[in-house]
Design a protein around this motif. Structure first.
Motif, PDB file in Angstrom:
ATOM      1  N   GLY A   1       0.806  -1.215   0.000  1.00 29.18           N
ATOM      2  CA  GLY A   1       0.000   0.000   0.000  1.00 29.18           C
ATOM      3  C   GLY A   1       0.839   1.263   0.000  1.00 29.18           C
ATOM      4  N   GLY A   2       2.120   1.146  -0.276  1.00 21.69           N
ATOM      5  CA  GLY A   2       2.993   2.315  -0.333  1.00 21.69           C
ATOM      6  C   GLY A   2       3.378   2.860   1.016  1.00 21.69           C
ATOM      7  N   ARG A   3       2.932   2.238   2.132  1.00 26.59           N
ATOM      8  CA  ARG A   3       3.209   2.832   3.445  1.00 26.59           C
ATOM      9  C   ARG A   3       3.326   1.833   4.595  1.00 26.59           C
ATOM     10  NH1 ARG A   3      -1.192   3.723   0.971  1.00 26.59           N
ATOM     11  NH2 ARG A   3      -3.260   3.243   1.755  1.00 26.59           N
ATOM     12  N   PHE A   4       3.087   0.554   4.341  1.00 27.82           N
ATOM     13  CA  PHE A   4       3.172  -0.430   5.416  1.00 27.82           C
ATOM     14  C   PHE A   4       4.292  -1.417   5.097  1.00 27.82           C
ATOM     15  CE2 PHE A   4      -1.344   0.881   5.251  1.00 27.82           C
ATOM     16  CZ  PHE A   4      -1.431   1.461   6.511  1.00 27.82           C
ATOM     17  N   ARG A   5       5.381  -1.339   5.886  1.00 27.97           N
ATOM     18  CA  ARG A   5       6.533  -2.208   5.654  1.00 27.97           C
ATOM     19  C   ARG A   5       6.446  -3.429   6.559  1.00 27.97           C
ATOM     20  NH1 ARG A   5      10.624  -1.370   2.642  1.00 27.97           N
ATOM     21  NH2 ARG A   5      10.301   0.892   2.572  1.00 27.97           N
ATOM     22  N   VAL A   6       6.473  -4.614   5.946  1.00 28.53           N
ATOM     23  CA  VAL A   6       6.321  -5.868   6.676  1.00 28.53           C
ATOM     24  C   VAL A   6       7.537  -6.126   7.548  1.00 28.53           C
ATOM     25  CG1 VAL A   6       6.056  -8.363   6.443  1.00 28.53           C
ATOM     26  CG2 VAL A   6       4.857  -6.832   4.868  1.00 28.53           C
ATOM     27  N   LEU A   7       7.284  -6.445   8.833  1.00 30.02           N
ATOM     28  CA  LEU A   7       8.356  -6.761   9.767  1.00 30.02           C
ATOM     29  C   LEU A   7       8.466  -8.257  10.036  1.00 30.02           C
ATOM     30  CD1 LEU A   7       7.846  -3.895  12.393  1.00 30.02           C
ATOM     31  CD2 LEU A   7       9.384  -3.941  10.420  1.00 30.02           C
TER      32      LEU A   7
ATOM     33  N   TYR B   1      -7.065   1.284  10.299  1.00 28.39           N
ATOM     34  CA  TYR B   1      -6.343   2.444   9.792  1.00 28.39           C
ATOM     35  C   TYR B   1      -6.492   2.615   8.279  1.00 28.39           C
ATOM     36  CZ  TYR B   1      -4.023   2.002  14.343  1.00 28.39           C
ATOM     37  OH  TYR B   1      -3.764   1.885  15.682  1.00 28.39           O
ATOM     38  N   ASP B   2      -6.493   1.504   7.560  1.00 29.13           N
ATOM     39  CA  ASP B   2      -6.539   1.618   6.099  1.00 29.13           C
ATOM     40  C   ASP B   2      -6.804   0.230   5.507  1.00 29.13           C
ATOM     41  OD1 ASP B   2      -6.434   2.730   3.615  1.00 29.13           O
ATOM     42  OD2 ASP B   2      -4.272   3.105   3.595  1.00 29.13           O
ATOM     43  N   TYR B   3      -7.277   0.206   4.280  1.00 32.13           N
ATOM     44  CA  TYR B   3      -7.373  -1.067   3.559  1.00 32.13           C
ATOM     45  C   TYR B   3      -7.321  -0.776   2.065  1.00 32.13           C
ATOM     46  CZ  TYR B   3     -12.307  -0.617   2.055  1.00 32.13           C
ATOM     47  OH  TYR B   3     -13.485  -0.218   1.460  1.00 32.13           O
ATOM     48  N   GLY B   4      -6.977  -1.807   1.292  1.00 26.04           N
ATOM     49  CA  GLY B   4      -6.878  -1.602  -0.148  1.00 26.04           C
ATOM     50  C   GLY B   4      -6.364  -2.849  -0.842  1.00 26.04           C
TER      51      GLY B   4
END
Length: 427
Positions: free
Chosen positions: A10-16, A77-80
């Protein structure tokens, strides 16, 4: 196909790191870029995302959580959609599911169990006020968080919730299994319109397990489980586990939530919460200490069968209607073993002297025939008998004026209870 550590969604959530995985998708811990906020990233598998029903469920969960703002629900917070992955970024919670707690500890102390149920009811009250019904309450969807002010409860997975739409929503019409049979209300199993009292039934199942370490009905095939929730009585918690000393009042609250008819349950989540609050106010509401290791989940077996009351010989005269002797005789024998006077009867003879008639379903027109017989003058209560896996018979028996449905082969306790009830209804 899985997400990789460091991958940006999503351009903003980096997987840890990965937190868990199921048949439909996986949950990852991720960092929201710019804010440095940790989130739980729920991602559907690409092959699942191609199924319209599952996509709608995913979008529905996002919309439901966005509307439901309560400390006991998870903030969204967000979804897509990104690179074929449907994602939902949610509040990252810490703790463990109630299911994990029950697996480790077994039955909980009544005060703790009631507290968890009351906090769940607070979330349900807020959701129901918005017209949102969860439809899949179970221990794995209740998340427990340690907090200085006391244990907190988060209600998870609103993916099956209704949101301003009838219970017979498109997901159901497409043939998806909606809900978990071991915790579903009778009206949900039948596909009837739902209200908040359906969630109260599910919570009653959860509370039952918290208090006893047992589920209301032990693990069994789906159709048998559904039939049990539709027709079989639940053994009260006090009787299922007398060693745990569940109070009579608390047992009564649980049994009220587990009533088959919605009108017999608490009116709403607030009413059930008040009933539980009254339980906590009782003197001696604390749990009597148990020896270490008591109540563990490995004791989770079928609740002991209670002895069914046997009618006095000759007290009830029961007719069995079937076209063939090999269909009628097993029922006649079973009824006799339960203490009833039973005999095979014909379709043309008068049944007025009988207390009850059991009609053995044969073929697809059995239900229509039974409905015609119900209209006969002076006919006694009719019970339709047939295979539990024939869902049309199970759901149609009560709708056509028949008194009840008896799965074949009959369970002696179930048969005694239903025939006795039918006979009382005639008096």
């Amino acid at each position: 196909m899985k997400l990789q550590t460091g991958q940006l969604i999503g351009g903003r959530f980096r997987v840890l790191r990965a937190l868990g995985e199921g048949g439909m998708g996986a949950v990852y811990e991720a960092e929201q870029q710019g804010l440095g906020r940790l989130v739980a990233l729920k991602v559907m598998h690409p092959h699942v995302a191609q199924a319209p029903g599952f996509v709608e469920r995913f979008h529905r969960e996002a919309r439901v959580l966005a509307r439901l703002r309560h400390e006991g629900s998870v903030e969204v917070y967000d979804y897509g959609l990104d690179a074929g992955f449907l994602f939902l970024a949610m509040e990252r919670v810490t703790g463990e599911t109630l299911e994990a707690v029950l697996q480790r500890e077994g039955a909980l102390a009544p005060r703790r169990a009631v507290g968890i149920a009351m906090r769940t009811l607070e979330v349900l009250e807020a959701a129901h006020a918005l017209g949102i019904f969860h439809r899949d309450l179970k221990p794995s969807n209740l998340f427990l968080e340690a907090h200085p002010g006391g244990e907190r409860v988060k209600v998870l997975d609103f993916g099956l919730a209704t949101l301003g739409m009838p219970a017979q929503a498109r997901l159901t019409q497409e043939g998806m299994t909606v809900g978990t049979p071991g915790f579903m209300s009778p009206e949900q199993l039948r596909g009837f319109p739902l209200d908040g009292r359906s969630d109260l039934y599910s919570l009653g199942c959860v509370l039952y397990e918290m208090l006893t370490g047992l589920v209301p009905f032990a693990a069994m095939p789906t159709v048998e489980m559904a039939t049990s929730h539709l027709y079989r009585p639940v053994t009260p918690p006090r009787e299922a586990r007398p060693d745990l000393l569940v109070s009579e009042r608390l047992s009564a609250v649980v049994m009220k939530a587990l009533e088959k008819l919605p009108t017999a349950r608490p009116a709403d989540a607030a009413a059930m919460r008040e009933e539980l609050l009254a339980v906590l106010a009782e003197p001696g509401a604390e749990q009597v200490p148990r020896r270490r290791g008591e109540g563990k989940k490995q004791e989770r077996v079928t609740a002991p069968l209670m002895a069914a009351p046997r009618p006095a010989p000759g007290d009830v005269s029961v007719g069995v209607l079937a076209s063939r002797a090999d269909l009628a005789e097993p029922l006649v024998v079973a009824l006799a073993a339960c203490g009833f006077q039973a005999r095979r009867v014909g379709a043309e003879e008068s049944w007025t002297e009988l207390g009850v008639v059991l009609v053995v379903a044969e073929g697809r027109d059995a239900l229509a025939q039974a409905r015609q017989w119900v209209s006969r003058p002076g006919v006694p209560p009719l019970l339709l008998c047939g295979p539990a896996e024939d869902w049309d018979l199970v759901t149609g028996a009560l709708e056509g004026g028949l008194f009840d449905f008896v799965p074949l082969p009959p369970d002696p306790m179930d048969l005694t209870r239903k025939v006795s009830r039918a006979r009382k209804s005639k008096r």
